[in-house]
Design an enzyme around this catalytic site. Structure first.
Site, short mmCIF file in Angstrom:
data_model
loop_
_atom_site.label_atom_id
_atom_site.label_comp_id
_atom_site.label_asym_id
_atom_site.label_seq_id
_atom_site.Cartn_x
_atom_site.Cartn_y
_atom_site.Cartn_z
CB CYS A 61 6.35 54.17 9.16
SG CYS A 61 6.94 52.65 9.91
CB THR A 78 5.28 43.15 4.18
OG1 THR A 78 5.15 42.77 5.56
CG2 THR A 78 5.34 41.91 3.32
CG HIS A 126 9.39 50.63 12.17
ND1 HIS A 126 8.98 51.89 12.58
CD2 HIS A 126 9.98 50.07 13.25
CE1 HIS A 126 9.33 52.09 13.84
NE2 HIS A 126 9.93 50.99 14.28
CG HIS A 154 9.46 43.98 11.84
ND1 HIS A 154 9.57 44.80 10.75
CD2 HIS A 154 9.05 42.78 11.37
CE1 HIS A 154 9.22 44.14 9.66
NE2 HIS A 154 8.91 42.90 10.00
P1 AMP Z 1 7.67 41.31 7.57
O1 AMP Z 1 7.06 40.50 6.45
O2 AMP Z 1 8.91 40.70 8.15
O3 AMP Z 1 7.87 42.76 7.15
O4 AMP Z 1 6.64 41.27 8.76
C1 AMP Z 1 5.58 42.16 8.89
C2 AMP Z 1 4.62 41.51 9.84
O5 AMP Z 1 3.73 42.52 10.29
C3 AMP Z 1 3.79 40.40 9.24
O6 AMP Z 1 4.02 39.18 9.95
C4 AMP Z 1 2.34 40.90 9.42
O7 AMP Z 1 1.44 39.86 9.75
C5 AMP Z 1 2.49 41.91 10.52
N1 AMP Z 1 1.50 42.95 10.55
C6 AMP Z 1 1.07 43.72 9.52
N2 AMP Z 1 0.16 44.62 9.95
C7 AMP Z 1 0.03 44.42 11.27
C8 AMP Z 1 -0.76 45.04 12.31
N3 AMP Z 1 -1.60 46.05 12.04
N4 AMP Z 1 -0.66 44.57 13.56
C9 AMP Z 1 0.17 43.53 13.85
N5 AMP Z 1 0.96 42.93 12.94
C10 AMP Z 1 0.87 43.36 11.68
ZN ZN Z 2 8.47 53.48 11.35
#
Ligand code: AMP
Ligand code: ZN
Length: 113
Positions: free
Chosen positions: A4, A94, A97, A99
């Site tokens: 994850c 995407t 986990h 958030h």
């Molecule tokens: P969601 O589409 O709601 O699952 O949001 C996932 C978010 O994680 C997106 O806004 C991405 O830009 C962000 N994200 C993906 N990889 C990283 C990372 N390594 N560091 C910070 N944010 C990330």
């Molecule tokens: Zn996780």
């Protein structure tokens, strides 16, 4: 969960820009910001999404919610902000986990989506 992304970020195995941390919660800047302030707030313990919140683990989500106003105040979002949690495919989640996105620093518009 070993595969994850956000568990790896919480563990420090993948770098992030930390903005807040306590015993249960980690918050960091989104790598692809959609607003001047775009922060992700996650429980340190893996929960896949709001769809997996139960009476047994809802304290993990509650700790995130308690952190959000502290983070918003520290970020100077006194004029307001938006909180989003995407759940599953139709919402475009995407990272599986739980958030909470904190979005602010500009008027977010009248439309929810
Ligand atoms: P969601 O589409 O709601 O699952 O949001 C996932 C978010 O994680 C997106 O806004 C991405 O830009 C962000 N994200 C993906 N990889 C990283 C990372 N390594 N560091 C910070 N944010 C990330
Ligand atoms: Zn996780």
């Amino acid at each position: 969960m070993s595969d994850c992304l956000f568990c790896k970020i919480v563990a420090g195995d993948i770098p992030s820009t930390k903005v807040y941390e306590d015993g249960n919660v980690y918050a960091f800047r989104d790598i692809n910001p959609q607003a001047p302030t775009h922060i992700l707030v996650v429980p340190k313990t893996h929960v896949a999404s709001l769809d997996d919140v139960t009476a047994e683990n809802s304290a993990l989500a509650a700790r995130c919610l308690e952190a959000i106003p502290k983070i918003a105040a520290a970020e100077g979002l006194a004029n307001g902000y938006r909180v989003i949690s995407n759940v599953g495919d139709d919402a475009g989640q995407t990272v599986r986990h739980l958030h909470f996105h904190i979005l602010g620093g500009r008027p977010m518009g009248e439309r929810l989506v």
